[in-house]
Design a protein around this motif. Structure first.
Motif, PDB file in Angstrom:
ATOM      1  N   CYS A  88     -27.928 145.353  -9.258  1.00 15.49           N
ATOM      2  CA  CYS A  88     -27.387 146.043 -10.434  1.00 15.49           C
ATOM      3  C   CYS A  88     -28.527 146.568 -11.304  1.00 15.49           C
ATOM      4  N   ARG A  89     -29.560 145.733 -11.504  1.00 18.44           N
ATOM      5  CA  ARG A  89     -30.725 146.172 -12.288  1.00 18.44           C
ATOM      6  C   ARG A  89     -31.424 147.365 -11.638  1.00 18.44           C
ATOM      7  N   ASN A  91     -29.892 149.766 -10.439  1.00 21.38           N
ATOM      8  CA  ASN A  91     -28.906 150.841 -10.583  1.00 21.38           C
ATOM      9  C   ASN A  91     -27.962 151.004  -9.394  1.00 21.38           C
ATOM     10  N   ASP A  92     -27.651 149.912  -8.715  1.00 23.40           N
ATOM     11  CA  ASP A  92     -26.660 149.933  -7.643  1.00 23.40           C
ATOM     12  C   ASP A  92     -25.279 149.782  -8.289  1.00 23.40           C
ATOM     13  N   GLU A  93     -24.537 150.878  -8.323  1.00 23.25           N
ATOM     14  CA  GLU A  93     -23.247 150.885  -9.012  1.00 23.25           C
ATOM     15  C   GLU A  93     -22.257 149.885  -8.419  1.00 23.25           C
ATOM     16  N   CYS A  96     -23.043 146.420  -9.706  1.00 20.70           N
ATOM     17  CA  CYS A  96     -22.647 146.282 -11.107  1.00 20.70           C
ATOM     18  C   CYS A  96     -21.128 146.111 -11.212  1.00 20.70           C
TER      19      CYS A  96
END
Length: 185
Positions: A88-89, A91-93, A96
Motif C-alpha cells: 500500500c505504501r 501505491n498498490d491500490e 490499500c
C-alpha cells in the motif's frame, strides 16, 4: 542365525530422529496440522502478492486454546499485514483496498462508508456496460458485509454480484472457535 541388529538399527535411528524433530518443532495433533496447513497455504500465496490470500489470513479467526492459534496464526497475520502495508505504501491500490476491507471488518465505519460508495459507483458503471469497472469490481477485495450483500443479490440472479462473490470466494477463510476439538492420531 542372522544378526537382526543392522536391520533394526535404521528403524531405531529413524524413530529417534522423528522423536527429536517433534520435540524441536512441537508436533501438533492432526486437526491442528490441517489448520496450520490452510494458513500456510494462504501465507505462501500472500507472499507471492496474492492480495486475497493476505486478506483471508487477516479476516480469519483462531480462538481455540491450541498451539496453531496461539503460536502460528498471530505470526501469519502479522506477516500478511506487513505485506499489505508495504504494498500500500508503494501505491498498490489493491493492497490499500484490502487493508480498508479488513479495517471495515474490524468496525471502522468511515472506511465502510467509503468502500460502500466505491462499490456502488463501480456497480452502477459496470451495469452501464463499462468493462473496466466490471473488472475492478470483481477483482477488488470487499469487506465481509459487502460480500454478503453481493451474495444475496447473486442468489436473486444479479450476475454482476455473482462475479463479486465468485472472486471473493477464491480465498479460503478459516475460523476456529474456542470449543474446537482437534483430532489426535
Amino acid at each position: 542365525m542372522r544378526n537382526w541388529f543392522p536391520i533394526c538399527r535404521g528403524g531405531v535411528v529413524l524413530a529417534a530422529f522423528v522423536a527429536g524433530a517433534c520435540s524441536l518443532v512441537a508436533c501438533m495433533p492432526y486437526g491442528e496440522t490441517v489448520v496450520y496447513r490452510l494458513y500456510q497455504t494462504n501465507a505462501d500465496r500472500c507472499s507471492q502478492n496474492e492480495t486475497d490470500a493476505c486478506v483471508a489470513i487477516l479476516q480469519s479467526s483462531c480462538e481455540a486454546p491450541a498451539q496453531v492459534c496461539t503460536d502460528y496464526v498471530p505470526t501469519f497475520q502479522a506477516q500478511a499485514s506487513k505485506q499489505l502495508s508495504q504494498k500500500c505504501r508503494a501505491n498498490d491500490e489493491a493492497a490499500c483496498q484490502a487493508l480498508d476491507a479488513v479495517a471495515c471488518d474490524s468496525g471502522d465505519t468511515a472506511v465502510c462508508d467509503r468502500l460502500g460508495d466505491r462499490y456502488a459507483k463501480l456497480y452502477a458503471s459496470c451495469k452501464q456496460g463499462n468493462a473496466n469497472d466490471c473488472e475492478s469490481l470483481s477483482l477488488s477485495v470487499w469487506p465481509k458485509k459487502q460480500t454478503e450483500i453481493a451474495d444475496n443479490a447473486c442468489k436473486s440472479g444479479d450476475t454482476i454480484a455473482c462475479r463479486v462473490v465468485s472472486s471473493s470466494a477464491s480465498a479460503l477463510k478459516v475460523n476456529v472457535n474456542k470449543n474446537a476439538q482437534f483430532a489426535m492420531f
